[in-house]
Design a protein around this motif. Structure first.
Motif, mmCIF file in Angstrom:
data_model
loop_
_atom_site.group_PDB
_atom_site.id
_atom_site.type_symbol
_atom_site.label_atom_id
_atom_site.label_comp_id
_atom_site.label_asym_id
_atom_site.label_seq_id
_atom_site.Cartn_x
_atom_site.Cartn_y
_atom_site.Cartn_z
ATOM 1 N N GLU A 216 0.828 -1.209 0.000
ATOM 2 C CA GLU A 216 0.000 0.000 0.000
ATOM 3 C C GLU A 216 0.863 1.260 0.000
ATOM 4 N N GLN A 217 1.934 1.230 0.778
ATOM 5 C CA GLN A 217 2.848 2.379 0.799
ATOM 6 C C GLN A 217 3.532 2.556 -0.554
ATOM 7 N N ILE A 218 3.972 1.442 -1.137
ATOM 8 C CA ILE A 218 4.642 1.514 -2.445
ATOM 9 C C ILE A 218 3.686 2.061 -3.500
ATOM 10 N N SER A 219 2.454 1.566 -3.478
ATOM 11 C CA SER A 219 1.443 2.057 -4.418
ATOM 12 C C SER A 219 1.238 3.555 -4.248
ATOM 13 N N GLY A 220 1.229 4.008 -2.994
ATOM 14 C CA GLY A 220 1.074 5.432 -2.734
ATOM 15 C C GLY A 220 2.233 6.247 -3.270
ATOM 16 N N TRP A 221 3.446 5.715 -3.126
ATOM 17 C CA TRP A 221 4.622 6.398 -3.663
ATOM 18 C C TRP A 221 4.525 6.531 -5.180
ATOM 19 N N VAL A 222 4.065 5.466 -5.844
ATOM 20 C CA VAL A 222 3.927 5.519 -7.308
ATOM 21 C C VAL A 222 2.955 6.631 -7.698
ATOM 22 N N LYS A 223 1.835 6.728 -6.995
ATOM 23 C CA LYS A 223 0.837 7.759 -7.304
ATOM 24 C C LYS A 223 1.369 9.163 -7.016
ATOM 25 N N GLU A 224 2.188 9.271 -5.975
ATOM 26 C CA GLU A 224 2.702 10.587 -5.578
ATOM 27 C C GLU A 224 3.849 11.056 -6.461
ATOM 28 N N LYS A 225 4.711 10.120 -6.841
ATOM 29 C CA LYS A 225 5.950 10.499 -7.518
ATOM 30 C C LYS A 225 5.877 10.466 -9.041
ATOM 31 N N THR A 226 4.805 9.928 -9.599
ATOM 32 C CA THR A 226 4.663 9.894 -11.061
ATOM 33 C C THR A 226 3.380 10.593 -11.462
ATOM 34 N N GLU A 227 3.275 10.912 -12.729
ATOM 35 C CA GLU A 227 2.074 11.568 -13.235
ATOM 36 C C GLU A 227 0.893 10.600 -13.179
ATOM 37 N N ALA A 228 -0.287 11.102 -12.818
ATOM 38 C CA ALA A 228 -1.466 10.249 -12.625
ATOM 39 C C ALA A 228 -1.817 9.459 -13.874
ATOM 40 N N GLU A 229 -1.605 10.071 -15.041
ATOM 41 C CA GLU A 229 -1.992 9.400 -16.285
ATOM 42 C C GLU A 229 -0.975 8.349 -16.728
ATOM 43 N N GLN A 230 0.184 8.295 -16.091
ATOM 44 C CA GLN A 230 1.211 7.347 -16.513
ATOM 45 C C GLN A 230 0.893 5.921 -16.084
ATOM 46 N N TRP A 231 0.487 5.722 -14.833
ATOM 47 C CA TRP A 231 0.235 4.383 -14.300
ATOM 48 C C TRP A 231 -1.097 4.380 -13.549
ATOM 49 N N PRO A 232 -2.214 4.528 -14.258
ATOM 50 C CA PRO A 232 -3.520 4.643 -13.587
ATOM 51 C C PRO A 232 -4.040 3.336 -12.991
ATOM 52 N N VAL A 233 -3.498 2.191 -13.439
ATOM 53 C CA VAL A 233 -3.987 0.890 -12.970
ATOM 54 C C VAL A 233 -2.820 0.072 -12.433
ATOM 55 N N GLN A 234 -3.030 -0.545 -11.269
ATOM 56 C CA GLN A 234 -2.009 -1.387 -10.666
ATOM 57 C C GLN A 234 -2.592 -2.763 -10.354
ATOM 58 N N HIS A 235 -1.761 -3.793 -10.495
ATOM 59 C CA HIS A 235 -2.183 -5.168 -10.218
ATOM 60 C C HIS A 235 -1.117 -5.832 -9.361
#
Length: 288
Positions: free
Chosen positions: A257-276
């Motif tokens: 959950e923390q890693i997912s949050g870092w991805v959302k915070e540190k990259t543009e929202a449109e770059q990685w909108p879906v995670q699995h």
């Protein structure tokens, strides 16, 4: 009726100029294409390559081409298409094995790989073991020992790239320039499997991912590498001919959950909108 499944791939653990030519080692994950072959009228909307595989098998076994009109193909897959997840390989490999069973034949891995390569560049997910594979000609197949257990946070981009379009890119010079890096990555991957070291596997994948940036750069890649370092992840794997990226980790020791949050915070929202959240699994086609 016969049913077979084949896994998707989170890009490739390594891909590049290895042992004198372009080769890859796919990263099979627990996301599958399931193909059911039965007697019946072909469906009006079929994926062209799955029918091409059926027709190729009929020719391979010297069976009447007209028999194709009596074979129904039901393909069930939610694997994203044209994103570097081996969706097409999963479809045609599962089709081949299910068709063989339906017709009373069997296919070994070497023959299956040859048949798939005859239709398109093929991922090494057709092999049970992690395998260094010449995905164009199928002439090189070097199996690794069983790999360490690895979980993967797959980042899905909205961008698509057809495999055929990637292979039309002028990339040979860049691949050759990175040959020494890929040789190190291949050596690390073999050692990772011998020692069951997820850390070494991550190092191999990261080396290959960085080299891939000179051929098909991923947006926000530097930020993702920073997350790998900050969260002490194993590494990063990419689709060398597609758009997905995978963060290699262990759900028992990493806070997803923390890693997912870092991805959302540190990259543009449109770059990685879906995670699995997935895990690396054994490759190969399984009859059901």
């Amino acid at each position: 009726m016969a049913l077979a499944t084949c896994p998707a791939s989170c890009g490739e653990i390594i891909q590049g100029w290895i042992l004198g030519g372009e080769k890859l080692v796919s990263c099979p994950v627990n996301w599958y294409s399931a193909v059911e072959i039965s007697s019946g009228t072909p469906l009006p909307q079929e994926r062209p390559l799955v029918r091409a595989m059926v027709d190729q098998l009929l020719a391979f076994w010297h069976l009447p081409p007209a028999l194709s009109r009596e074979i129904r193909i039901d393909c069930h897959s939610t694997i994203p298409v044209a994103k570097g997840m081996a969706s097409s390989t999963a479809d045609i490999a599962a089709t081949a094995v299910a068709t063989a069973r339906h017709l009373g034949h069997a296919l070994d891995e070497a023959t299956l790989a040859t048949l798939c390569v005859a239709l398109e560049p093929t991922d090494s997910t057709v092999f049970r073991a992690l395998t260094l594979f010449d995905h164009h000609a199928g002439t090189t197949r070097i199996a690794c020992e069983a790999p360490p257990a690895v979980d993967i946070l797959l980042l899905e981009s909205p961008l698509t790239l057809r495999t055929a379009d990637y292979h039309r890119m002028a990339r040979e010079r860049a691949l050759q320039d990175n040959a020494s890096t890929l040789d190190r990555a291949w050596q690390k991957l073999q050692l990772a499997c011998q020692q069951k070291s997820a850390a070494l596997l991550g190092e191999a994948a990261t080396l290959s991912a960085i080299a891939s940036q000179t051929v098909l750069p991923k947006p926000g890649f530097t930020a993702l590498l920073d997350i790998v370092m900050r969260c002490d992840l194993y590494g990063i794997t990419v689709a060398h001919s597609g758009s997905v990226v995978g963060l290699l980790l262990d759900t028992r020791r990493h806070d997803v959950e923390q890693i997912s949050g870092w991805v959302k915070e540190k990259t543009e929202a449109e770059q990685w909108p879906v995670q699995h959240l997935l895990r690396m699994v054994e490759g190969g086609v399984t009859e059901r």
